[in-house]
Write a protein that holds these residues in place. Structure first.
Motif, PDB file in Angstrom:
ATOM      1  N   LEU A 152      -6.804   3.438   9.490  1.00  7.72           N
ATOM      2  CA  LEU A 152      -5.462   3.497   9.190  1.00  7.72           C
ATOM      3  C   LEU A 152      -4.959   2.183  10.459  1.00  7.72           C
ATOM      4  O   LEU A 152      -3.866   1.579   9.986  1.00  7.72           O
ATOM      5  CB  LEU A 152      -4.518   4.452   8.986  1.00  7.72           C
ATOM      6  CG  LEU A 152      -4.081   5.813   7.685  1.00  7.72           C
ATOM      7  CD1 LEU A 152      -3.725   7.004   7.450  1.00  7.72           C
ATOM      8  CD2 LEU A 152      -3.646   4.530   6.662  1.00  7.72           C
ATOM      9  N   GLU A 164      -2.207  -0.579  10.414  1.00  4.46           N
ATOM     10  CA  GLU A 164      -1.612  -0.633   8.626  1.00  4.46           C
ATOM     11  C   GLU A 164       0.147  -0.877   8.812  1.00  4.46           C
ATOM     12  O   GLU A 164       0.543   0.091   9.256  1.00  4.46           O
ATOM     13  CB  GLU A 164      -2.217   0.113   7.684  1.00  4.46           C
ATOM     14  CG  GLU A 164      -1.622   0.538   6.227  1.00  4.46           C
ATOM     15  CD  GLU A 164      -2.304  -0.218   5.470  1.00  4.46           C
ATOM     16  OE1 GLU A 164      -1.045  -0.910   4.350  1.00  4.46           O
ATOM     17  OE2 GLU A 164      -3.277  -1.573   5.806  1.00  4.46           O
ATOM     18  N   SER A 224       1.063  -1.035   0.056  1.00  5.70           N
ATOM     19  CA  SER A 224       0.095  -0.313   0.026  1.00  5.70           C
ATOM     20  C   SER A 224       0.815   1.259  -0.067  1.00  5.70           C
ATOM     21  O   SER A 224       0.283   2.533  -0.303  1.00  5.70           O
ATOM     22  CB  SER A 224      -0.896  -0.456   1.024  1.00  5.70           C
ATOM     23  OG  SER A 224       0.336  -0.183   2.589  1.00  5.70           O
ATOM     24  N   SER A 262     -10.716  -1.924   5.321  1.00  8.64           N
ATOM     25  CA  SER A 262     -10.824  -0.368   5.951  1.00  8.64           C
ATOM     26  C   SER A 262     -11.692   0.395   5.728  1.00  8.64           C
ATOM     27  O   SER A 262     -12.209   0.746   4.675  1.00  8.64           O
ATOM     28  CB  SER A 262      -9.969   0.808   6.282  1.00  8.64           C
ATOM     29  OG  SER A 262      -9.340  -0.661   7.534  1.00  8.64           O
ATOM     30  N   SER A 272      -5.624  -1.775  -0.792  1.00  4.58           N
ATOM     31  CA  SER A 272      -5.332  -1.024   0.116  1.00  4.58           C
ATOM     32  C   SER A 272      -5.680  -0.579   1.747  1.00  4.58           C
ATOM     33  O   SER A 272      -7.105  -0.438   1.559  1.00  4.58           O
ATOM     34  CB  SER A 272      -4.287   0.754   0.153  1.00  4.58           C
ATOM     35  OG  SER A 272      -3.794   0.848  -0.665  1.00  4.58           O
ATOM     36  N   ILE A 273      -5.178  -1.086   2.710  1.00  2.00           N
ATOM     37  CA  ILE A 273      -5.808  -1.452   4.026  1.00  2.00           C
ATOM     38  C   ILE A 273      -7.339  -2.950   3.815  1.00  2.00           C
ATOM     39  O   ILE A 273      -8.497  -1.860   4.038  1.00  2.00           O
ATOM     40  CB  ILE A 273      -6.675   0.025   4.477  1.00  2.00           C
ATOM     41  CG1 ILE A 273      -5.524   1.183   3.978  1.00  2.00           C
ATOM     42  CG2 ILE A 273      -6.532  -0.278   6.412  1.00  2.00           C
ATOM     43  CD1 ILE A 273      -5.593   2.481   4.535  1.00  2.00           C
TER      44      ILE A 273
END
Length: 444
Positions: free
Chosen positions: A263, A266, A245, A385, A381-382
């Protein structure tokens, strides 16, 4: 229409010129439509070559690269190009693409210099790494790490991290292509340090991979970077951390206040290197918010070995990409990382977005409601979330409205959920609200 009524190829191509497509494509489209219509007419079926050609040309025109309005709520939308560039990055990339630049010329000495030396210095500064290297994408970075540091030996990786991501990219297949021999340890949901320790003797390297687009929850266990780094040190082998990410620093110093809750957990480049990873790999066009690139940061010896590998030249970036990446990294170095479009969009206040959404509904003159919703970082990414966001919800026939929005100028990409059309403004620039309102008014 009969066969005798079919137009000539040139005449039909002339009629299609309004699409703005290159003449060679218009001629090909016209020829194909006439041939298809002739075959249908000879079989006794009705056919209109002109209509066929117009449909085909319109479809081809919609496939041209063009700007769209992203109202999906996915900030890093892979199908829409992932991270939009900061204007400074776009301007520098344009300058590099339309003129000459000192790509491999050291202006201080007048001699040939290393490609991307300035970018490498910026990355090393921002991550506290000894050295850095940039390649074309993160898959390329991983391939290069495996080929250069693995040396055809065993690569130890948890079974729970043998990922497959979009485009049928599978980690085991990449490892095989790089000449590495896969050594799976642990199970899908639980891998312990003892599992790695049993496989470490004689291994070429340890590999830890970001789960990218999924998250395993419940009865789980994984080994942290510091523990893996300690084990790698005991056996004098590298620890390669593929973070994917591209979060530079878990403290997120470029945003005001504490790190955003979405976040949490992460892994970040600076902290993973501090934990002892030999090299860290991540994408330039995810949380970093720059152009597509694979970024490598870590020990000088490991980075040098990767830079010397023959595959490094095959994976290198061109001038415009390096220029855009340099401008993006300079924003972080100058304390202006919050201006990077991804972070600017992610940090937009909920109340401000709600006010925009309500004004947009009023301007469009449609029956819709603004409800609580969620945006997602996107692009793997993440995983799991979300960012709270208000959503414009339009009930009734979402499929038809969704397709008609794609035909707007510029096209609008929304989302369909629970028999309703939804539009999220978090990734929409305020200047585009009037276009979005007009498009909604036309389709609902």
């Amino acid at each position: 229409m009969t066969v005798r009524d079919l137009p000539s190829v040139d005449a039909l191509a002339d009629d299609l010129a309004v699409t703005g497509l290159p003449r060679v494509l218009l001629v090909e489209t016209a020829r194909h439509a006439i041939a298809t219509a002739r075959a249908a007419l000879l079989d006794g079926a009705a056919a209109d070559a002109g209509e066929m050609a117009r449909r085909e040309a319109a479809s081809l025109s919609r496939r041209r690269p063009q700007r769209v309005i992203n109202a999906t709520g996915v900030l890093l939308h892979t199908n829409l190009g992932r991270a939009p560039l900061h204007p400074d990055a776009a301007a520098l990339a344009a300058a590099a693409a339309t003129g000459y630049g000192a790509l491999e010329l050291d202006l201080a000495t007048g001699r040939r210099g290393g490609r991307a030396a300035y970018v490498h210095s910026l990355i090393a500064h921002l991550t506290s790494a000894e050295a850095a290297l940039v390649v074309n994408n993160n898959a390329g970075a991983l391939f290069l790490a495996l080929a250069a540091l693995g040396g055809g030996g065993r690569v130890v990786v948890s079974r729970g991290e043998l990922i497959e991501i979009g485009g049928s990219f599978r980690l085991p297949e990449l490892m095989l292509a790089a000449g590495a021999r896969l050594a799976e340890v642990g199970t899908t949901n639980r891998t312990r340090l003892a599992d790695y320790a049993a496989a470490a003797p004689g291994a070429a390297l340890l590999l830890k991979v970001h789960p990218s687009n999924y998250r395993v929850e419940g009865f789980t266990a994984e080994v942290g970077y510091a523990e893996l780094a300690g084990l790698a040190g005991q056996h004098d082998i590298p620890l390669v951390a593929d973070l994917g990410s591209g979060l530079l620093d878990e403290r997120v110093p470029w945003l005001d206040g504490p790190p955003p809750q979405w976040l949490a957990g992460e892994p970040a480049t600076r902290q993973v290197l501090e934990a002892g990873a030999t090299v860290v790999l991540f994408s330039g066009d995810k949380l970093l918010g720059g152009p597509q690139a694979g970024i490598i940061a870590g020990s000088a010896g490991a980075v040098e070995a990767m830079a010397r590998h023959p595959a490094a030249r095959a994976l290198r970036c061109g001038g415009p990409t390096l220029a855009a990446l340099a401008a993006t990294l300079e924003l972080y170095a100058d304390g202006r990382g919050g201006e990077v479009p991804f972070w600017s969009m992610a940090a937009r206040p909920y109340d401000g977005l709600r006010e925009r959404a309500e004004k947009l509904v009023e301007a469009a003159g449609i029956v819709a409601e603004v409800v609580e919703g969620e945006s997602v970082p996107g692009a793997g990414s993440i995983p799991g979330s979300t960012i709270p966001s208000p959503v414009i919800r339009v009930a009734g026939r979402p499929d038809d409205a969704w397709r008609r929005l794609l035909e707007a100028a510029p096209p609008v990409v929304a989302r369909r959920r629970d028999d309703a059309l939804e539009l999220d403004l978090r990734a929409v620039e305020p200047a585009d609200d009037k276009h979005l309102a007009a498009a909604l008014a036309a389709v609902t």
